[in-house]
Design a protein around this motif. Structure first.
Motif, mmCIF file in Angstrom:
data_model
loop_
_atom_site.group_PDB
_atom_site.id
_atom_site.type_symbol
_atom_site.label_atom_id
_atom_site.label_comp_id
_atom_site.label_asym_id
_atom_site.label_seq_id
_atom_site.Cartn_x
_atom_site.Cartn_y
_atom_site.Cartn_z
ATOM 1 N N TYR A 4 -9.991 -56.121 -34.371
ATOM 2 C CA TYR A 4 -9.266 -56.076 -35.645
ATOM 3 C C TYR A 4 -10.168 -56.472 -36.810
ATOM 4 N N GLN A 5 -11.103 -57.398 -36.586
ATOM 5 C CA GLN A 5 -12.034 -57.806 -37.642
ATOM 6 C C GLN A 5 -12.995 -56.668 -37.988
ATOM 7 N N LYS A 6 -13.497 -56.010 -36.966
ATOM 8 C CA LYS A 6 -14.427 -54.898 -37.186
ATOM 9 C C LYS A 6 -13.745 -53.768 -37.947
ATOM 10 N N LEU A 7 -12.524 -53.433 -37.567
ATOM 11 C CA LEU A 7 -11.785 -52.380 -38.269
ATOM 12 C C LEU A 7 -11.535 -52.762 -39.726
ATOM 13 N N SER A 8 -11.185 -54.016 -39.953
ATOM 14 C CA SER A 8 -10.935 -54.493 -41.308
ATOM 15 C C SER A 8 -12.194 -54.379 -42.170
ATOM 16 N N ARG A 9 -13.321 -54.740 -41.606
ATOM 17 C CA ARG A 9 -14.577 -54.656 -42.353
ATOM 18 C C ARG A 9 -14.995 -53.209 -42.592
ATOM 19 N N LYS A 10 -14.746 -52.358 -41.610
ATOM 20 C CA LYS A 10 -15.106 -50.949 -41.754
ATOM 21 C C LYS A 10 -14.242 -50.255 -42.814
ATOM 22 N N ILE A 11 -12.971 -50.630 -42.877
ATOM 23 C CA ILE A 11 -12.061 -49.971 -43.824
ATOM 24 C C ILE A 11 -12.516 -50.201 -45.257
ATOM 25 N N LYS A 12 -13.165 -51.333 -45.512
ATOM 26 C CA LYS A 12 -13.677 -51.621 -46.850
ATOM 27 C C LYS A 12 -14.755 -50.620 -47.275
ATOM 28 N N PRO A 17 -19.785 -44.327 -51.372
ATOM 29 C CA PRO A 17 -20.441 -43.019 -51.305
ATOM 30 C C PRO A 17 -21.550 -42.937 -50.250
ATOM 31 N N LYS A 18 -22.221 -44.040 -50.013
ATOM 32 C CA LYS A 18 -23.343 -44.026 -49.071
ATOM 33 C C LYS A 18 -22.891 -44.129 -47.613
ATOM 34 N N TYR A 19 -21.824 -44.899 -47.355
ATOM 35 C CA TYR A 19 -21.423 -45.193 -45.979
ATOM 36 C C TYR A 19 -20.126 -44.525 -45.534
ATOM 37 N N GLY A 20 -19.411 -43.896 -46.435
ATOM 38 C CA GLY A 20 -18.063 -43.389 -46.152
ATOM 39 C C GLY A 20 -17.912 -42.569 -44.890
ATOM 40 N N GLU A 25 -16.468 -42.216 -38.919
ATOM 41 C CA GLU A 25 -16.869 -41.920 -37.534
ATOM 42 C C GLU A 25 -16.860 -43.192 -36.687
ATOM 43 N N ASP A 26 -17.367 -44.287 -37.253
ATOM 44 C CA ASP A 26 -17.373 -45.568 -36.540
ATOM 45 C C ASP A 26 -15.952 -46.017 -36.217
ATOM 46 N N ILE A 27 -15.042 -45.882 -37.172
ATOM 47 C CA ILE A 27 -13.645 -46.259 -36.952
ATOM 48 C C ILE A 27 -13.047 -45.428 -35.825
ATOM 49 N N GLU A 28 -13.284 -44.126 -35.837
ATOM 50 C CA GLU A 28 -12.757 -43.249 -34.784
ATOM 51 C C GLU A 28 -13.295 -43.650 -33.414
ATOM 52 N N THR A 29 -14.564 -44.010 -33.347
ATOM 53 C CA THR A 29 -15.172 -44.438 -32.086
ATOM 54 C C THR A 29 -14.526 -45.730 -31.588
ATOM 55 N N ILE A 30 -14.345 -46.686 -32.481
ATOM 56 C CA ILE A 30 -13.700 -47.952 -32.109
ATOM 57 C C ILE A 30 -12.289 -47.692 -31.591
ATOM 58 N N ILE A 49 -6.270 -44.398 -42.460
ATOM 59 C CA ILE A 49 -7.283 -44.873 -43.404
ATOM 60 C C ILE A 49 -6.749 -44.885 -44.833
ATOM 61 N N SER A 50 -5.915 -43.931 -45.176
ATOM 62 C CA SER A 50 -5.413 -43.860 -46.551
ATOM 63 C C SER A 50 -4.452 -45.000 -46.890
ATOM 64 N N LYS A 51 -3.764 -45.562 -45.890
ATOM 65 C CA LYS A 51 -2.805 -46.644 -46.137
ATOM 66 C C LYS A 51 -3.342 -48.021 -45.759
ATOM 67 N N SER A 52 -4.426 -48.066 -45.006
ATOM 68 C CA SER A 52 -4.975 -49.336 -44.548
ATOM 69 C C SER A 52 -5.866 -49.962 -45.614
ATOM 70 N N THR A 53 -5.924 -51.298 -45.582
ATOM 71 C CA THR A 53 -6.818 -52.058 -46.459
ATOM 72 C C THR A 53 -7.528 -53.094 -45.590
ATOM 73 N N SER A 54 -8.380 -53.884 -46.218
ATOM 74 C CA SER A 54 -9.061 -54.920 -45.439
ATOM 75 C C SER A 54 -8.090 -56.018 -44.993
ATOM 76 N N ASN A 55 -6.901 -56.087 -45.593
ATOM 77 C CA ASN A 55 -5.892 -57.086 -45.214
ATOM 78 C C ASN A 55 -4.656 -56.485 -44.561
ATOM 79 N N LYS A 56 -4.687 -55.187 -44.289
ATOM 80 C CA LYS A 56 -3.556 -54.550 -43.600
ATOM 81 C C LYS A 56 -4.065 -53.296 -42.894
#
Length: 124
Positions: A4-12, A17-20, A25-30, A49-56
C-alpha cells in the motif's frame, strides 16, 4: 516497504511528465504480482488512477461469485477504498456498488482478509 505504501508513492508520480508512463506500468506490475488474482478475481484487480491519491487508493476488484452448486455465477464490481489510519496502518472500506446479495456479509469478511493481507505484504 509495504504494497500500500509503494502504490501510494507511485500514484504521486503518475502526472509527472518524466515518470508518468513508467509509473503506470510499475503500478500495473505491482497490482498483478501482489493483489488477488484468480479464484473469483478472474480478471485481476486494477487501481483507479484517476480517482486515487497519495492518501486514498481506490481498487476496482471485479469478482465472480459461485452458486450453491460450486459453479461461477454472477459478477459483482466492488471498489476497495484504502485510506491512512493513525491507529492501524490503513483503513479499508468496501463499496459494493449496489450489490445486495444474501452472502454480502461473508464476502465482506473475505474481501477484508484478502486485501488486508495483500496490501500489507513487503515489497522489494
Amino acid at each position: 516497504m509495504k504494497v500500500y505504501q509503494k502504490l501510494s508513492r507511485k500514484i504521486k508520480l503518475t502526472n509527472h511528465p518524466k515518470y508518468g508512463n513508467k509509473t503506470i506500468e510499475d503500478i500495473e506490475t505491482i497490482m498483478e504480482e501482489y493483489l488477488p488474482n484468480g479464484s473469483g478475481f478472474n480478471t485481476g484487480c486494477k487501481l483507479d488512477i484517476s480517482k486515487s491519491t497519495s492518501n486514498k487508493l481506490i481498487i476496482k476488484a471485479p469478482y465472480q461469485c459461485m452458486d450453491e452448486n460450486g459453479y461461477y455465477d454472477i459478477w459483482i464490481y466492488p471498489e476497495i477504498i484504502v485510506t491512512p489510519s493513525l491507529s492501524w496502518r490503513f483503513d479499508l472500506k468496501i463499496n459494493w456498488k449496489g450489490y445486495k446479495g444474501k452472502y454480502k456479509s461473508l464476502l465482506n469478511e473475505f474481501f477484508c482478509e484478502e486485501f488486508c493481507y495483500a496490501l500489507d505484504k513487503e515489497i522489494d
